[in-house]
Design an enzyme around this catalytic site. Structure first.
Site, mmCIF file in Angstrom:
data_model
loop_
_atom_site.group_PDB
_atom_site.id
_atom_site.type_symbol
_atom_site.label_atom_id
_atom_site.label_comp_id
_atom_site.label_asym_id
_atom_site.label_seq_id
_atom_site.Cartn_x
_atom_site.Cartn_y
_atom_site.Cartn_z
ATOM 1 C CE LYS A 203 1.117 6.615 14.388
ATOM 2 N NZ LYS A 203 0.141 5.628 14.883
ATOM 3 C CG ASP A 236 -2.278 3.458 13.544
ATOM 4 O OD1 ASP A 236 -2.906 4.436 13.094
ATOM 5 O OD2 ASP A 236 -1.877 3.399 14.727
ATOM 6 C CG ASP A 260 5.552 1.563 -1.246
ATOM 7 O OD1 ASP A 260 5.225 1.059 -2.336
ATOM 8 O OD2 ASP A 260 6.393 1.047 -0.471
ATOM 9 C CG ASP A 264 2.168 -3.674 -2.209
ATOM 10 O OD1 ASP A 264 2.188 -2.877 -3.168
ATOM 11 O OD2 ASP A 264 3.018 -4.590 -2.071
HETATM 12 C C1 IPM Z 1 6.022 0.968 -5.985
HETATM 13 C C2 IPM Z 1 7.327 0.332 -5.604
HETATM 14 C C3 IPM Z 1 8.401 1.404 -5.544
HETATM 15 C C4 IPM Z 1 8.001 2.410 -4.473
HETATM 16 C C5 IPM Z 1 9.834 0.891 -5.261
HETATM 17 C C6 IPM Z 1 10.232 -0.195 -6.186
HETATM 18 C C7 IPM Z 1 10.812 2.030 -5.331
HETATM 19 O O1 IPM Z 1 7.226 -0.370 -4.420
HETATM 20 O O2 IPM Z 1 5.950 1.561 -7.076
HETATM 21 O O3 IPM Z 1 5.063 0.864 -5.227
HETATM 22 O O4 IPM Z 1 8.273 2.212 -3.294
HETATM 23 O O5 IPM Z 1 7.407 3.421 -4.851
HETATM 24 MN MN MN Z 2 5.206 -0.461 -3.647
#
Ligand code: IPM
Ligand code: MN
Ligand code: NAD
Length: 368
Positions: A203, A236, A260, A264
């Site tokens: 960013k 973003d 992180d 996801d």
């Molecule tokens: C991940 C998890 C961890 C992170 C947390 C649980 C500390 O979300 O491994 O992605 O943020 O790295």
């Molecule tokens: Mn995570």
């Protein structure tokens, strides 16, 4: 012969790790290698019973292992952060696991929620810096609990830490070049000698100190990799493009916090949290690396026997690759691919009715 430290952890952690270890046992027999396991009962139950999070003696025992397999930590009755920072981050930091390698790959037969996209469009890897940024825990409160409260949490970015993450990403791109050139390159780019692409995700338009450092380092290091195309996306816009044009991405390199979040999202592209694997790597091997599914302890489905074990199983494959058992790793991935191609062996997150154990059994059948 190698020694694996196992931390099943909380919630669905033990359920998915059990399947991962069963597959490991089978593939070891088939491929003819040996290993030992040492189990560590770290996690919420131990903390609630004894107050212990990660005793110093346990860290030293873990340091004596060649690799670590982790299920997940995080317990509904334990305040957020105690286990996550006390176990997971502590190990990532103490063992200099400064790379979090998170492949995002859509297996044939798995449905992605991204309409019109298939396995040829979703095949990237995220190199997440794993030891710095907001995760360091630099900061604090003043006037806590009052109306004038101040909370500060500082993002730490060191040139050395950024450089090593960037170099790792460029090396990943070179390793991927062995599978063929990146599909997103134009003919003109290929004619110019480019083979693969690294996208820096940051960013720079707002974080004009920290991400200025990232950008300068990126530009300088890229000169050592004239065969790799450099790309940049603000985080973003990256999220938007991962959904709209996932085929634009090959290797992504990014900060700890952004990594992180986007992984996801990456997990969703590849069919969900039940399929996303990761490795916390110490590339110098001065301490053990640690392999774990990207997902957490999933308290909402824990104890029901329905968690998808494939993320943990694919993390076992990454671990095997790391210890040099490449053929075994390949064999596990091929078995997972075959299972994903038969809808009967799917847990509810993938729209099926199979249990964790049934999916594990299906993978073991396909190993042979
Ligand atoms: C991940 C998890 C961890 C992170 C947390 C649980 C500390 O979300 O491994 O992605 O943020 O790295
Ligand atoms: Mn995570
Ligand atoms: P989560 O990943 O545990 O769950 C998010 C959603 O995904 C839930 O609905 C869950 O049921 C589903 N899900 C996750 N893994 C699945 C699987 N294998 N099969 C089927 N469905 C699955 O994230 P969360 O709910 O935000 O966090 C729960 C706890 O886990 C928190 O305490 C968090 O801090 C912790 N956590 C730990 C790790 C880790 O140890 N590496 C990673 C992420 C979160």
């Amino acid at each position: 012969m190698f020694k694996i430290g196992v931390i099943p952890g909380d919630g669905i952690g033990p359920e998915v790790i059990a399947e991962g270890l069963a597959i490991l046992g089978d593939v070891a027999q088939l491929e003819g290698f040996d290993y030992t396991l040492e189990r560590f009962d770290l996690g919420g139950e131990r903390f609630l019973a004894t107050g212990e999070v990660l005793p110093a003696g346990v860290i030293e025992q873990l340091r004596g292992c060649d690799v670590i397999m982790l299920g997940a930590v995080g317990h509904p009755e334990v305040a957020p952060g105690i286990l996550e920072k006390g176990i997971l981050l502590r190990l990532r930091f103490d063992f200099h696991q400064y790379i979090n390698l998170r492949p995002v790959r859509l297996y044939p037969g798995v449905e992605t929620p991204i309409r019109g996209k298939g396995p040829e469009d979703i095949d990237m890897v995220v190199v997440r810096e794993n030891n710095e940024d907001l995760y360091v825990g630099a900061g604090g409160f003043t006037r806590k609990g009052t109306a004038e409260e101040v909370a500060i949490q500082t993002s730490i970015n060191t040139r050395a830490g950024v450089d090593r993450a960037l170099r790792f990403a460029f090396e990943q791109a070179r390793a991927r070049a062995r599978q063929g050139p990146f599909r997103g390159l134009t003919k003109a780019e290929i004619d110019r000698g480019l083979t693969r692409q690294v996208t820096l995700v940051a960013k720079t338009n707002i974080l004009t100190f920290a991400h200025d450092l990232w950008m300068r380092a990126f530009t300088e290091i890229s000169r050592d990799y004239p065969d790799i195309k450099c790309d940049y996306q603000h985080v973003d816009a990256c999220c938007m493009r991962m959904v709209v044009n996932p085929e634009r991405f090959d290797v992504i390199v990014t900060t700890n916090m952004f990594g992180d979040i986007i992984t996801d999202l990456g997990a969703v592209l590849q069919g969900g949290m039940g399929l996303a694997a990761s490795g916390n790597l110490n590339p110098e091997r001065s301490a053990p690396s640690m392999f774990e599914p990207v997902h957490g302890s999933a308290p909402d489905i824990a104890g029901k026997g329905i968690a998808n074990p494939l993320a943990a199983i694919l993390s076992v494959a990454m671990m095997l690759d790391h210890v040099g058992a490449a053929a075994a790793a390949e064999r596990v991935c091929r078995a997972v691919a075959r299972v994903l191609n038969r809808p009967a062996s799917r847990t509810p997150d993938l729209g099926g009715t199979a249990t964790t154990a049934e999916v594990g059994r299906a993978v073991r059948e396909e190993l042979r």
